[in-house]
Design a protein around this motif. Structure first.
Motif, PDB file in Angstrom:
ATOM      1  N   LEU A  24     -19.646  58.144 -88.719  1.00  0.00           N
ATOM      2  CA  LEU A  24     -18.210  58.364 -88.617  1.00  0.00           C
ATOM      3  C   LEU A  24     -17.787  58.565 -87.169  1.00  0.00           C
ATOM      4  O   LEU A  24     -18.495  59.207 -86.389  1.00  0.00           O
ATOM      5  CB  LEU A  24     -17.861  59.615 -89.431  1.00  0.00           C
ATOM      6  N   HIS A  25     -16.633  58.008 -86.838  1.00  0.00           N
ATOM      7  CA  HIS A  25     -15.992  58.200 -85.536  1.00  0.00           C
ATOM      8  C   HIS A  25     -14.675  58.908 -85.820  1.00  0.00           C
ATOM      9  O   HIS A  25     -13.947  58.509 -86.720  1.00  0.00           O
ATOM     10  CB  HIS A  25     -15.731  56.837 -84.885  1.00  0.00           C
ATOM     11  N   PHE A  26     -14.373  59.969 -85.073  1.00  0.00           N
ATOM     12  CA  PHE A  26     -13.083  60.627 -85.288  1.00  0.00           C
ATOM     13  C   PHE A  26     -12.381  60.855 -83.960  1.00  0.00           C
ATOM     14  O   PHE A  26     -13.008  61.063 -82.928  1.00  0.00           O
ATOM     15  CB  PHE A  26     -13.220  61.919 -86.097  1.00  0.00           C
ATOM     16  N   SER A  27     -11.057  60.750 -84.024  1.00  0.00           N
ATOM     17  CA  SER A  27     -10.230  60.885 -82.836  1.00  0.00           C
ATOM     18  C   SER A  27      -9.018  61.749 -83.174  1.00  0.00           C
ATOM     19  O   SER A  27      -8.747  62.026 -84.337  1.00  0.00           O
ATOM     20  CB  SER A  27      -9.777  59.505 -82.353  1.00  0.00           C
ATOM     21  N   VAL A  28      -8.310  62.159 -82.122  1.00  0.00           N
ATOM     22  CA  VAL A  28      -7.093  62.956 -82.301  1.00  0.00           C
ATOM     23  C   VAL A  28      -5.952  62.259 -81.585  1.00  0.00           C
ATOM     24  O   VAL A  28      -6.159  61.490 -80.645  1.00  0.00           O
ATOM     25  CB  VAL A  28      -7.252  64.394 -81.762  1.00  0.00           C
ATOM     26  N   ASP A  29      -4.740  62.543 -82.014  1.00  0.00           N
ATOM     27  CA  ASP A  29      -3.578  61.854 -81.454  1.00  0.00           C
ATOM     28  C   ASP A  29      -3.026  62.495 -80.183  1.00  0.00           C
ATOM     29  O   ASP A  29      -2.015  62.047 -79.670  1.00  0.00           O
ATOM     30  CB  ASP A  29      -2.478  61.716 -82.505  1.00  0.00           C
ATOM     31  N   ILE A  30      -3.679  63.518 -79.634  1.00  0.00           N
ATOM     32  CA  ILE A  30      -3.145  64.189 -78.453  1.00  0.00           C
ATOM     33  C   ILE A  30      -4.002  64.011 -77.202  1.00  0.00           C
ATOM     34  O   ILE A  30      -3.642  64.490 -76.136  1.00  0.00           O
ATOM     35  CB  ILE A  30      -2.934  65.700 -78.705  1.00  0.00           C
ATOM     36  N   SER A  31      -5.152  63.349 -77.319  1.00  0.00           N
ATOM     37  CA  SER A  31      -5.999  63.156 -76.140  1.00  0.00           C
ATOM     38  C   SER A  31      -6.907  61.951 -76.353  1.00  0.00           C
ATOM     39  O   SER A  31      -6.953  61.365 -77.431  1.00  0.00           O
ATOM     40  CB  SER A  31      -6.834  64.406 -75.858  1.00  0.00           C
ATOM     41  N   GLU A  32      -7.660  61.644 -75.303  1.00  0.00           N
ATOM     42  CA  GLU A  32      -8.638  60.564 -75.385  1.00  0.00           C
ATOM     43  C   GLU A  32      -9.961  61.038 -75.967  1.00  0.00           C
ATOM     44  O   GLU A  32     -10.857  60.236 -76.198  1.00  0.00           O
ATOM     45  CB  GLU A  32      -8.883  59.999 -73.987  1.00  0.00           C
ATOM     46  N   SER A  33     -10.115  62.331 -76.181  1.00  0.00           N
ATOM     47  CA  SER A  33     -11.365  62.870 -76.715  1.00  0.00           C
ATOM     48  C   SER A  33     -11.641  62.292 -78.095  1.00  0.00           C
ATOM     49  O   SER A  33     -10.723  62.005 -78.861  1.00  0.00           O
ATOM     50  CB  SER A  33     -11.283  64.394 -76.807  1.00  0.00           C
ATOM     51  N   TYR A  34     -12.907  62.136 -78.386  1.00  0.00           N
ATOM     52  CA  TYR A  34     -13.304  61.631 -79.696  1.00  0.00           C
ATOM     53  C   TYR A  34     -14.660  62.220 -80.059  1.00  0.00           C
ATOM     54  O   TYR A  34     -15.383  62.741 -79.219  1.00  0.00           O
ATOM     55  CB  TYR A  34     -13.352  60.100 -79.718  1.00  0.00           C
ATOM     56  N   GLY A  35     -14.971  62.121 -81.321  1.00  0.00           N
ATOM     57  CA  GLY A  35     -16.247  62.616 -81.806  1.00  0.00           C
ATOM     58  C   GLY A  35     -16.924  61.583 -82.672  1.00  0.00           C
ATOM     59  O   GLY A  35     -16.291  60.655 -83.172  1.00  0.00           O
ATOM     60  N   GLU A  36     -18.223  61.761 -82.835  1.00  0.00           N
ATOM     61  CA  GLU A  36     -18.999  60.877 -83.691  1.00  0.00           C
ATOM     62  C   GLU A  36     -20.034  61.707 -84.437  1.00  0.00           C
ATOM     63  O   GLU A  36     -20.546  62.692 -83.900  1.00  0.00           O
ATOM     64  CB  GLU A  36     -19.691  59.802 -82.854  1.00  0.00           C
TER      65      GLU A  36
END
Length: 165
Positions: A24-36
């Motif tokens: 899974l890849h997850f992102s947020v709508d307030i920054s370029e940060s992401y997780g996997e």
């Protein structure tokens, strides 16, 4: 021909055991940060453990964050990421199995000021030697986009999940 098929299967199994697979890849709508989230497999393709990694590309000096958790941690209700002022993401699944997968509940703060949380459920399914993440709105989820609520310009919680791909 049987020997060739066996050898190819053996090579694929060895590669599966040697390399983590991104679930899974997850992102947020307030920054370029992401997780996997990656699954690491043991014998017979069972899940040995998971690794999560958070990357902050907007800050080249930030090394990011990572940690691991197991199927037992999920059954016990592990904290996926600690944050201030409370625990940030909690995952649990009473019957989650490293052999067959199962349902995972996710709790995130909806509003850290009021202490409210929002919840989602995903299902990690095993289909032979393959694993996939499913949601009631979408099968074979590869990406999740989190919608963040702000107050006075500061993030205070998650208002929703978008299950993509």
């Amino acid at each position: 021909m049987k020997k060739l098929t066996f050898l190819i299967g053996l090579l694929l199994s060895c590669q599966l055991l040697a390399n983590p697979v991104k679930l899974l890849h997850f992102s947020v709508d307030i920054s370029e940060s992401y997780g996997e989230i990656f699954a690491h497999y043991g014998k017979n393709g069972d899940i040995d453990h998971f690794t999560w990694v958070i990357t902050h590309p907007q800050d080249e000096n930030d090394p990011g964050e990572s940690d691991t958790f197991t199927a037992e941690d999920i059954r016990n209700g592990t904290v996926f990421k600690k944050g201030l002022p409370k625990r940030f993401v909690k995952v649990w699944g009473d019957n989650f199995s490293s052999i067959n997968g199962g349902e995972i509940n996710i709790r995130v703060p909806q509003n850290i000021v009021t202490g409210k949380h929002t919840y989602e459920k995903v299902l990690i399914d095993r289909l032979g030697d393959q694993w996939e993440v499913n949601h009631t709105s979408k099968d074979q989820v590869k990406k999740v986009h989190l919608l963040v609520k702000k107050f006075l310009g500061l993030p205070i919680g998650i208002t929703g999940f978008k299950f993509l791909e």
